[in-house]
Design a protein around this motif. Structure first.
Motif, mmCIF file in Angstrom:
data_model
loop_
_atom_site.group_PDB
_atom_site.id
_atom_site.type_symbol
_atom_site.label_atom_id
_atom_site.label_comp_id
_atom_site.label_asym_id
_atom_site.label_seq_id
_atom_site.Cartn_x
_atom_site.Cartn_y
_atom_site.Cartn_z
ATOM 1 N N MET A 196 35.661 40.080 57.331
ATOM 2 C CA MET A 196 35.316 39.041 56.351
ATOM 3 C C MET A 196 35.408 37.632 56.936
ATOM 4 S SD MET A 196 36.940 40.444 52.754
ATOM 5 C CE MET A 196 36.379 39.054 51.762
ATOM 6 N N ARG A 197 36.357 37.437 57.865
ATOM 7 C CA ARG A 197 36.579 36.112 58.468
ATOM 8 C C ARG A 197 36.538 35.021 57.396
ATOM 9 N NH1 ARG A 197 33.079 38.276 61.942
ATOM 10 N NH2 ARG A 197 31.374 36.913 61.370
ATOM 11 N N THR A 198 37.502 35.091 56.488
ATOM 12 C CA THR A 198 37.523 34.181 55.355
ATOM 13 C C THR A 198 38.930 33.625 55.155
ATOM 14 O OG1 THR A 198 36.904 34.001 53.026
ATOM 15 C CG2 THR A 198 38.012 36.025 53.679
ATOM 16 N N SER A 199 39.106 32.814 54.134
ATOM 17 C CA SER A 199 40.428 32.238 53.850
ATOM 18 C C SER A 199 41.342 33.305 53.254
ATOM 19 C CB SER A 199 40.299 31.075 52.864
ATOM 20 O OG SER A 199 39.882 31.565 51.591
ATOM 21 N N GLU A 200 42.641 33.097 53.405
ATOM 22 C CA GLU A 200 43.613 34.028 52.822
ATOM 23 C C GLU A 200 43.470 34.085 51.306
ATOM 24 O OE1 GLU A 200 45.947 36.172 53.825
ATOM 25 O OE2 GLU A 200 45.495 35.949 55.953
ATOM 26 N N THR A 201 43.134 32.933 50.712
ATOM 27 C CA THR A 201 43.005 32.881 49.247
ATOM 28 C C THR A 201 41.896 33.821 48.772
ATOM 29 O OG1 THR A 201 43.708 30.579 49.263
ATOM 30 C CG2 THR A 201 42.622 31.374 47.254
ATOM 31 N N TRP A 202 40.682 33.707 49.369
ATOM 32 C CA TRP A 202 39.573 34.571 48.957
ATOM 33 C C TRP A 202 39.863 36.020 49.305
ATOM 34 C CZ3 TRP A 202 36.288 36.041 45.778
ATOM 35 C CH2 TRP A 202 35.245 36.918 46.090
ATOM 36 N N PHE A 203 40.560 36.256 50.442
ATOM 37 C CA PHE A 203 40.921 37.626 50.797
ATOM 38 C C PHE A 203 41.783 38.246 49.699
ATOM 39 C CE2 PHE A 203 44.393 40.327 52.304
ATOM 40 C CZ PHE A 203 43.672 41.424 52.757
ATOM 41 N N HIS A 204 42.785 37.495 49.226
ATOM 42 C CA HIS A 204 43.686 38.042 48.195
ATOM 43 C C HIS A 204 42.956 38.238 46.865
ATOM 44 C CE1 HIS A 204 47.309 38.228 50.543
ATOM 45 N NE2 HIS A 204 47.201 36.952 50.907
ATOM 46 N N VAL A 205 42.053 37.300 46.535
ATOM 47 C CA VAL A 205 41.262 37.462 45.306
ATOM 48 C C VAL A 205 40.393 38.721 45.420
ATOM 49 C CG1 VAL A 205 39.355 36.507 43.936
ATOM 50 C CG2 VAL A 205 41.201 35.009 44.717
ATOM 51 N N TRP A 206 39.677 38.850 46.566
ATOM 52 C CA TRP A 206 38.820 40.018 46.763
ATOM 53 C C TRP A 206 39.634 41.303 46.704
ATOM 54 C CZ3 TRP A 206 39.185 43.699 50.705
ATOM 55 C CH2 TRP A 206 38.160 44.661 50.710
ATOM 56 N N ARG A 207 40.780 41.326 47.372
ATOM 57 C CA ARG A 207 41.566 42.568 47.419
ATOM 58 C C ARG A 207 42.099 42.943 46.040
ATOM 59 N NH1 ARG A 207 45.806 44.415 52.135
ATOM 60 N NH2 ARG A 207 44.192 45.861 52.767
ATOM 61 N N PHE A 208 42.498 41.946 45.256
ATOM 62 C CA PHE A 208 42.958 42.241 43.891
ATOM 63 C C PHE A 208 41.808 42.823 43.065
ATOM 64 C CE2 PHE A 208 43.313 40.904 39.433
ATOM 65 C CZ PHE A 208 44.476 41.588 39.074
ATOM 66 N N LEU A 209 40.631 42.199 43.168
ATOM 67 C CA LEU A 209 39.467 42.667 42.405
ATOM 68 C C LEU A 209 39.054 44.074 42.825
ATOM 69 C CD1 LEU A 209 37.277 39.414 42.392
ATOM 70 C CD2 LEU A 209 38.519 40.396 40.447
ATOM 71 N N VAL A 210 39.042 44.332 44.141
ATOM 72 C CA VAL A 210 38.540 45.617 44.630
ATOM 73 C C VAL A 210 39.572 46.738 44.459
ATOM 74 C CG1 VAL A 210 39.210 45.732 47.090
ATOM 75 C CG2 VAL A 210 36.906 46.424 46.402
ATOM 76 N N ARG A 211 40.858 46.359 44.396
ATOM 77 C CA ARG A 211 41.894 47.388 44.208
ATOM 78 C C ARG A 211 42.087 47.768 42.740
ATOM 79 N NH1 ARG A 211 47.207 46.171 48.019
ATOM 80 N NH2 ARG A 211 46.419 47.226 49.881
ATOM 81 N N PHE A 212 42.002 46.767 41.864
ATOM 82 C CA PHE A 212 42.391 47.017 40.467
ATOM 83 C C PHE A 212 41.256 46.792 39.465
ATOM 84 C CE2 PHE A 212 46.223 45.581 42.770
ATOM 85 C CZ PHE A 212 46.972 46.748 42.672
ATOM 86 N N VAL A 213 40.641 45.599 39.499
ATOM 87 C CA VAL A 213 39.658 45.245 38.464
ATOM 88 C C VAL A 213 38.397 46.095 38.578
ATOM 89 C CG1 VAL A 213 38.242 43.391 37.499
ATOM 90 C CG2 VAL A 213 40.558 42.889 38.335
ATOM 91 N N ALA A 214 37.801 46.144 39.796
ATOM 92 C CA ALA A 214 36.542 46.887 39.975
ATOM 93 C C ALA A 214 36.703 48.379 39.657
ATOM 94 C CB ALA A 214 35.994 46.676 41.385
ATOM 95 N N PRO A 215 37.724 49.071 40.207
ATOM 96 C CA PRO A 215 37.853 50.502 39.865
ATOM 97 C C PRO A 215 38.036 50.742 38.374
ATOM 98 C CG PRO A 215 39.205 49.968 41.768
ATOM 99 C CD PRO A 215 38.715 48.669 41.230
ATOM 100 N N ALA A 216 38.835 49.887 37.702
ATOM 101 C CA ALA A 216 39.058 50.068 36.265
ATOM 102 C C ALA A 216 37.761 49.880 35.489
ATOM 103 C CB ALA A 216 40.112 49.079 35.773
ATOM 104 N N ALA A 217 36.991 48.831 35.842
ATOM 105 C CA ALA A 217 35.738 48.548 35.129
ATOM 106 C C ALA A 217 34.716 49.652 35.366
ATOM 107 C CB ALA A 217 35.177 47.204 35.588
ATOM 108 N N VAL A 218 34.581 50.099 36.620
ATOM 109 C CA VAL A 218 33.612 51.152 36.931
ATOM 110 C C VAL A 218 34.006 52.454 36.242
ATOM 111 C CG1 VAL A 218 32.621 52.584 38.766
ATOM 112 C CG2 VAL A 218 32.881 50.130 39.116
ATOM 113 N N ALA A 219 35.293 52.776 36.269
ATOM 114 C CA ALA A 219 35.762 54.007 35.615
ATOM 115 C C ALA A 219 35.503 53.950 34.110
ATOM 116 C CB ALA A 219 37.249 54.207 35.890
ATOM 117 N N PHE A 220 35.692 52.767 33.516
ATOM 118 C CA PHE A 220 35.476 52.599 32.078
ATOM 119 C C PHE A 220 34.008 52.845 31.720
ATOM 120 C CE2 PHE A 220 34.715 49.563 28.448
ATOM 121 C CZ PHE A 220 35.328 50.348 27.490
#
Length: 481
Positions: A417-441
């Motif tokens: 990704m070669r990005t900032s730590e802030t965007w990395f943490h936002v992306w990782r939170f979204l891809v670990r928790f928000v995206a799977p929950a929304a897709v599963a729903f």
């Protein structure tokens, strides 16, 4: 590894991903859903879901492709070995390949209808035709297995020829010509709609913010559309990501793909509904909007035959740019796994998908009322195959999010990704928790369409699998730390 090509230009992945994303759904399904579900309210939910679900999974899928530099199936095999995870994660590649194969079989049949209407428009056959004539013409097309098979064959051959020429001479060269041409044609049709139609009514229909009209089903449709429109979970993005330059930014490219895809849908909506309202026709025509309502609008307008022909060329181009992305994941696998030449691999994929497509052809005529599929599954062959893809794609997207979010290490992700730590943490939170929950729903809301005993079985498997995956990776992560 036999797949070692890289796009000639960094921007080609953007063209390829947009080409995969922009298809029949953008040109009628998205505008129609927007108008029927609160206009601007639907677009707001769609945009939020694109950001929270679509873009994180798009980045994840591209990352898996680029990290493996292989086809989706062989790439996931490689990644599970290098990360010492369960070989069950290879199912991501298989689900993507299966979804692409199944979608191509019926997508080619439906896209073939545009060949029929391009010819009808350009020859002036529909000039001055009334609603009954055009409706009867559409019914006659569906009732003719010979015509449907002919168009299905022509369309899938055209798509196969482009992919068979290779990454650079075929896909890349084709997209460089096709995508800019499609955008120009779309703007021409929009200009025609503004000049001859009712642009004000179209803008009001699409962008009036009415939250009261947005039901729970509307929310789910907005979330589902945001996922499906980006071609996630069907192997195409992973296959194209394998050819992506290491210098290209994953995040910037993902945002650009989402923006262009949405913009195309908006412009298409404004163009189409300007014509529909200008002709005083019903906007709520659903699937018949493109093949009945629009031809009727063109039939009543000056130079309608010419512009109608140009519009259906746009539809064909958008459909082909999507279909080549459906052929590539399976063709690339056959090249790598069985050492076939690219033309041989494409031929095998296309012939098999063409043969399966004959089931969809028969679903509209010979098997319209009764077929072996009606007996076994209570639905037509076309509906059953489409239902399978509606299961495979979100399930694949769910697993991609979990694998990228939990199996890939911090250093690995940052290297890609070669990005900032802030965007990395936002992306990782979204891809670990928000995206799977929304897709599963969204996924579990579609499962009630499956008859009987499959409902609790599949639902339980998805939930248990998601939690098991999360716990496994949490345990592995804590041991590594």
């Amino acid at each position: 590894m036999s797949t070692h090509n890289v796009w000639t230009h960094k921007g080609t992945f953007l063209l390829a991903a947009v080409g995969s994303a922009v298809g029949l759904g953008n040109l009628w399904r998205f505008p129609y859903l927007t108008g029927e579900n609160g206009g601007g309210a639907f677009i707001l939910i769609y945009a939020l879901t694109i950001f929270a679900v679509g873009i994180p999974i798009l980045i994840a899928e591209t990352m898996l492709g680029r990290a493996s530099r292989r086809s989706p199936i062989m790439g996931m095999r490689f990644l599970t070995r290098t990360h010492k995870t369960s070989r069950a994660w290879e199912s991501i590649g298989w689900l993507g390949g299966a979804a692409a194969f199944l979608i191509l079989s019926f997508y080619s049949v439906i896209a073939g209808w545009a060949i029929h209407y391009t010819w009808q428009m350009l020859t002036g056959s529909l000039v001055g035709a009334d609603a009954a004539t055009i409706g009867a013409g559409f019914d006659a097309l569906l009732a003719s297995p010979g015509l449907l098979t002919l168009y299905h064959t022509l369309f899938i051959i055209a798509s196969g020829l482009i992919v068979g020429l290779g990454i650079h001479r075929g896909i890349e060269s084709g997209l460089r010509i096709m995508m800019p041409a499609l955008f120009v044609i779309l703007l021409v049709v929009l200009g025609y709609g503004i000049a001859n139609g009712d642009f004000g009514a179209a803008a009001s229909f699409l962008f009036t913010f009415n939250l009261a009209d947005l039901s729970l089903e509307g929310w789910l449709q907005a979330m589902g559309q945001s996922f499906f429109t980006l071609s996630l979970g069907m192997g195409a993005i992973m296959a194209y990501g394998a050819y992506m330059s290491s210098e290209a930014s994953l995040s910037r490219t993902a945002f650009a793909v989402a923006f262009v895809d949405t913009a195309v849908a908006m412009v298409a909506g404004l163009a189409i509904f300007s014509l529909v309202f200008g002709a005083g026709l019903d906007a709520g025509a659903g699937p018949g909007l493109m093949f009945v309502t629009l031809p009727l609008a063109f039939a009543e307008m000056p130079f309608g035959a010419l512009i109608g022909g140009v519009f259906f060329i746009l539809v064909l181009g958008a459909a082909i740019s999507s279909s080549i992305s459906l052929i590539e994941p399976v063709a690339a696998f056959l090249v790598e796994r069985f050492d076939l030449t690219r033309p041989q691999a494409v031929f095998a994929m296309v012939v098999a998908s063409w043969a399966l497509g004959l089931l969809t052809v028969m679903s509209f005529n010979m098997w319209a009322e009764a077929s072996p599929f009606h007996t076994l599954f209570g639905r037509s062959a076309f509906d059953f195959i489409e239902l399978l893809t509606n299961i495979f794609m979100p399930l694949g997207g769910l697993l991609i999010a979990l694998f990228a979010g939990w199996a890939l290490t911090h250093s690995e992700v940052m290297k890609e990704m070669r990005t900032s730590e802030t965007w990395f943490h936002v992306w990782r939170f979204l891809v670990r928790f928000v995206a799977p929950a929304a897709v599963a729903f969204v996924f579990l809301r579609t499962i009630p369409q499956v008859e009987g005993y499959l409902v609790p079985t599949v639902g339980a498997l998805v939930i248990v699998g998601a939690f098991a995956a999360g716990r496994t990776f949490l345990a592995e992560n804590s041991q590594q730390q």
